[in-house]
Design a protein around this motif. Structure first.
Motif, mmCIF file in Angstrom:
data_model
loop_
_atom_site.group_PDB
_atom_site.id
_atom_site.type_symbol
_atom_site.label_atom_id
_atom_site.label_comp_id
_atom_site.label_asym_id
_atom_site.label_seq_id
_atom_site.Cartn_x
_atom_site.Cartn_y
_atom_site.Cartn_z
ATOM 1 N N GLY A 111 0.814 -1.205 0.000
ATOM 2 C CA GLY A 111 0.000 0.000 0.000
ATOM 3 C C GLY A 111 0.848 1.256 0.000
ATOM 4 N N THR A 112 0.690 2.058 -1.029
ATOM 5 C CA THR A 112 1.536 3.241 -1.209
ATOM 6 C C THR A 112 0.679 4.459 -1.507
ATOM 7 O OG1 THR A 112 3.305 1.850 -2.110
ATOM 8 C CG2 THR A 112 3.458 4.215 -2.511
ATOM 9 N N GLU A 113 0.925 5.526 -0.771
ATOM 10 C CA GLU A 113 0.313 6.816 -1.048
ATOM 11 C C GLU A 113 1.434 7.799 -1.335
ATOM 12 O OE1 GLU A 113 -3.568 6.476 1.866
ATOM 13 O OE2 GLU A 113 -1.672 7.125 2.726
ATOM 14 N N PHE A 114 1.109 8.886 -1.992
ATOM 15 C CA PHE A 114 2.167 9.841 -2.294
ATOM 16 C C PHE A 114 1.595 11.190 -2.693
ATOM 17 C CE2 PHE A 114 1.471 6.938 -5.855
ATOM 18 C CZ PHE A 114 1.247 7.767 -6.936
ATOM 19 N N THR A 115 2.454 12.175 -2.630
ATOM 20 C CA THR A 115 2.165 13.435 -3.287
ATOM 21 C C THR A 115 2.990 13.458 -4.561
ATOM 22 O OG1 THR A 115 2.047 15.836 -3.027
ATOM 23 C CG2 THR A 115 3.999 14.769 -2.147
ATOM 24 N N GLU A 116 2.394 13.924 -5.655
ATOM 25 C CA GLU A 116 3.089 13.936 -6.944
ATOM 26 C C GLU A 116 3.263 15.379 -7.390
ATOM 27 O OE1 GLU A 116 2.373 10.816 -9.818
ATOM 28 O OE2 GLU A 116 2.013 12.347 -11.348
ATOM 29 N N ILE A 117 4.523 15.799 -7.454
ATOM 30 C CA ILE A 117 4.875 17.184 -7.753
ATOM 31 C C ILE A 117 5.354 17.286 -9.198
ATOM 32 C CG2 ILE A 117 6.414 19.083 -7.117
ATOM 33 C CD1 ILE A 117 6.466 17.968 -4.279
ATOM 34 N N TRP A 118 4.698 18.143 -9.978
ATOM 35 C CA TRP A 118 5.016 18.332 -11.388
ATOM 36 C C TRP A 118 5.783 19.647 -11.540
ATOM 37 C CZ3 TRP A 118 1.407 15.802 -15.378
ATOM 38 C CH2 TRP A 118 0.707 14.734 -14.816
ATOM 39 N N ILE A 119 7.024 19.543 -11.975
ATOM 40 C CA ILE A 119 7.939 20.674 -12.071
ATOM 41 C C ILE A 119 8.284 20.916 -13.539
ATOM 42 C CG2 ILE A 119 10.318 21.380 -11.525
ATOM 43 C CD1 ILE A 119 9.990 19.812 -8.902
ATOM 44 N N PRO A 120 8.376 22.176 -13.984
ATOM 45 C CA PRO A 120 8.787 22.424 -15.377
ATOM 46 C C PRO A 120 10.067 21.661 -15.694
ATOM 47 C CG PRO A 120 8.143 24.474 -14.335
ATOM 48 C CD PRO A 120 8.150 23.435 -13.247
ATOM 49 N N LEU A 121 10.092 21.027 -16.846
ATOM 50 C CA LEU A 121 11.210 20.149 -17.186
ATOM 51 C C LEU A 121 12.543 20.888 -17.128
ATOM 52 C CD1 LEU A 121 11.777 17.211 -18.114
ATOM 53 C CD2 LEU A 121 11.782 18.091 -20.463
ATOM 54 N N GLN A 122 12.557 22.160 -17.499
ATOM 55 C CA GLN A 122 13.822 22.901 -17.510
ATOM 56 C C GLN A 122 14.383 23.130 -16.105
ATOM 57 O OE1 GLN A 122 10.919 24.085 -18.697
ATOM 58 N NE2 GLN A 122 10.597 26.253 -18.183
ATOM 59 N N ASP A 123 13.568 22.901 -15.077
ATOM 60 C CA ASP A 123 14.022 23.051 -13.693
ATOM 61 C C ASP A 123 14.469 21.724 -13.087
ATOM 62 O OD1 ASP A 123 13.626 25.841 -13.401
ATOM 63 O OD2 ASP A 123 11.472 25.516 -13.188
ATOM 64 N N THR A 124 14.638 20.699 -13.913
ATOM 65 C CA THR A 124 14.964 19.374 -13.410
ATOM 66 C C THR A 124 16.234 19.367 -12.555
ATOM 67 O OG1 THR A 124 13.849 18.203 -15.221
ATOM 68 C CG2 THR A 124 15.611 17.025 -14.078
ATOM 69 N N ALA A 125 17.331 19.857 -13.101
ATOM 70 C CA ALA A 125 18.610 19.798 -12.371
ATOM 71 C C ALA A 125 18.544 20.614 -11.087
ATOM 72 C CB ALA A 125 19.746 20.299 -13.263
ATOM 73 N N ARG A 126 17.909 21.772 -11.137
ATOM 74 C CA ARG A 126 17.803 22.616 -9.952
ATOM 75 C C ARG A 126 16.991 21.916 -8.856
ATOM 76 N NH1 ARG A 126 15.141 27.956 -8.623
ATOM 77 N NH2 ARG A 126 13.722 27.661 -10.383
ATOM 78 N N ALA A 127 15.897 21.277 -9.251
ATOM 79 C CA ALA A 127 15.073 20.575 -8.267
ATOM 80 C C ALA A 127 15.803 19.363 -7.690
ATOM 81 C CB ALA A 127 13.766 20.136 -8.917
#
Length: 560
Positions: free
Chosen positions: A408-424
């Motif tokens: 059983g798995t719950e989560f929050t799913e955060i969608w970030i602009p792709l260009q911010d990938t490395a920074r995130a």
């Protein structure tokens, strides 16, 4: 208005419409009696997002996934087990029309027992030589539930949106209306959280069948060992995560950032021709034996439940459903309830002793944790990746074999602009390094992509995204969405660092500072006001709006 076709309330607390007229009649009943009406698909969203509010004096449901029983009271909760047909409009072109309740694949937890692989959309399409262009990590959902919550697969190349031609939807007055893909408001209707009406039918133009070919490898996250520069933009001839996601047709990564674990599981696949003679090798998420898979999932349930709770008595009580599920699955597998019960009894004794020991010596449990993860998720030996080739419906949803109870798995799913990938990614790595288990938890973090969408409330509206799922084992103590909960640290830090993000509507949203968060969400969607204005027109009596959505969208309780 004709309420004579309203189906009766069943003993399970649901209304079970079997045709469109009955569905319209239920909406008209809700409008006439000033009641709420909501529909459930596979219950993979949080329960407060799915169901109506309980009646006055009745208890609220726990806000969890896979809640199968609706709240008590006069409001109307609908299940579509009798409204799930597929009709071929044009077999040559792969055009179908499906009723809202058809499941994409098998839903093993369907409380009505109606869902099978054979009556699923994907299997029926496969038999005629067609499929969908992309799928999520599971295919248990109904087609309407998948669309209404903005769910998506892990690809920047493909999106299910490409298959959608149009849909019919019933507004708050009980009026049925058809929307084609090129209609002005289709971008609002196609992902509307059940707030603009109840979807009745969906028309799809399917994609010709293709097979998927791929591999899964597990490597240390250190740049020297990993084939991806996980935290950067590319180095030492290795692509950064953003580049990897752009170059890979289908992908999913599981990041285990804990000290002395530090590994990433890379699942990647591409399309291949649907060959007339094909011997599939399915993707195996766990052991390649069904019984051993169940044992592995039961052991994982024990490990994560012990790590996520502080008292032995609480742990043992929370493990009871997992042992019951294991016994049920084993009895089905062996077609022998006696031996299944015997094996489960033996495992219970072993589990009881292990739980008692490790909950007494909790520090020792944390010490051996890296070794346990190494057993559950071992590093790939050189030249020994798991290779798979399979039909789309079978292995593209790579998590279908994960049991909803034992894992059983719950989560929050955060969608970030792709260009911010490395920074995130660098920000998360800093948090993991600094705060240790407080930030990493004991479970993995999922990373995958999402292609930009034209749907107004899609977290990928008008931009490609990196999606980050912070996993939470359902048996853990506490509420991860509270102000002091596990997820809040990520929401707050991303805002602090001005990394814009949107959240998957079907997963955990912040359950604190509602007014503040509603304002934040509004600022992230360019067509927010257009959607809300349309909502008022299509649902003038607020029969589709419950207290949960009122808090998150408007920052205040319903009626306040």
């Amino acid at each position: 208005m004709n309420l004579s076709q309203t189906p009766p309330l069943a003993s399970d607390g649901y209304y079970h419409p079997s045709n469109e007229n009955e569905l319209i009649s239920l909406v008209q009943k809700a409008a006439a009696e000033s009641l709420e009406v909501r529909c459930r698909g596979a219950a993979h969203s949080l329960s407060h997002a799915i169901y109506t509010d309980p009646g006055q004096g009745f208890p609220q449901l726990p806000n969890v996934v896979s809640e199968q029983i609706p709240p008590q009271g006069p409001n109307l909760n609908i299940i579509f087990d009798k409204y799930n047909k597929l009709v071929w409009i044009d077999e040559a072109k792969g055009i179908i029309e499906v009723e809202a309740g058809i499941h994409l694949g098998l839903d093993p937890e369907d409380p009505t027992g109606v869902s099978t692989l054979q009556n699923s959309l994907l299997y029926q399409a496969f038999q005629k030589g067609f499929t969908l262009t992309d799928l999520g990590g599971i295919s248990h959902q109904t087609v309407s539930g998948f669309l209404m919550t903005g769910s998506a697969g892990g690809s920047l190349w493909y999106t299910l949106e490409e298959n959608i031609m149009g849909l019919s939807i019933i507004d708050g007055n009980g009026t049925l209306e058809w929307f084609n893909k090129d209609d002005e408001n289709f971008g609002a209707i196609a992902l509307s959280l059940g707030l603009l009406g109840i979807v009745s039918k969906v028309r799809l133009q399917l994609t010709p069948n293709f097979n998927i070919y791929g591999q899964q490898i597990t490597y240390p996250t250190a740049l020297a060992s990993c084939p991806i520069d996980l935290l950067g933009n590319g180095a030492d001839g290795k692509p950064g995560l953003e580049t990897f996601l752009k170059q890979t047709p289908y992908s999913r990564l599981l990041w285990w950032p804990q000290d002395k674990v530090n590994r990433v599981v890379i699942w990647e696949a591409s399309r291949g021709a649907a060959m007339p003679v094909f011997d599939p090798v399915p993707y195996e998420e766990f052991a390649d034996d069904s019984f051993l898979t169940n044992v592995e999932q039961l052991l994982a349930a024990m490990l994560f439940t012990m790590l996520g709770n502080s008292k032995f008595s609480v742990v043992w009580e929370k493990l009871k459903p997992s042992f019951a599920e294991f016994e049920k699955l084993t009895a089905q597998l062996w077609n022998n309830s006696f031996f299944a019960g015997l094996v489960t009894f033996i495992l219970k004794i072993i589990g009881f002793l292990l739980t008692l020991f490790f909950m007494t010596f909790k520090g020792l449990l944390r010490g051996v944790y890296p070794m346990m993860i190494d057993t559950l998720q071992p590093l790939t030996k050189k030249g020994k990746p798991q290779m798979f080739m399979d039909y789309t419906y079978s292995s593209l949803p790579m998590d279908n074999n994960a049991n909803d109870i034992m894992m059983g798995t719950e989560f929050t799913e955060i969608w970030i602009p792709l260009q911010d990938t490395a920074r995130a990614m660098k920000l998360l790595d800093e948090m993991f390094t600094k705060d240790k288990f407080k930030a990493t938890g004991y479970y993995s973090t999922e990373l995958y992509a999402g292609k930009q969408s034209s749907f107004w409330l899609s977290p990928a509206f008008e931009r490609d995204v990196l999606r980050i799922d912070f996993f939470w084992f359902t048996t853990n103590e506490g509420n991860p969405a509270n102000k002091d909960g596990f997820f809040a640290q990520f929401w707050e830090e991303l805002r602090k660092q001005d990394i814009p993000f949107r959240l998957h509507w079907a997963k955990f949203l912040p359950e604190y500072d509602y007014e503040n968060w509603a304002a934040y969400l509004k600022a992230q969607y360019p067509r927010w006001d257009d959607f809300m204005n349309l909502r008022e027109k299509r649902d003038p009596k607020n029969i589709f709006l419950n207290n949960y959505w009122s808090l998150h969208l408007f920052g205040k309780a319903k009626g306040a």
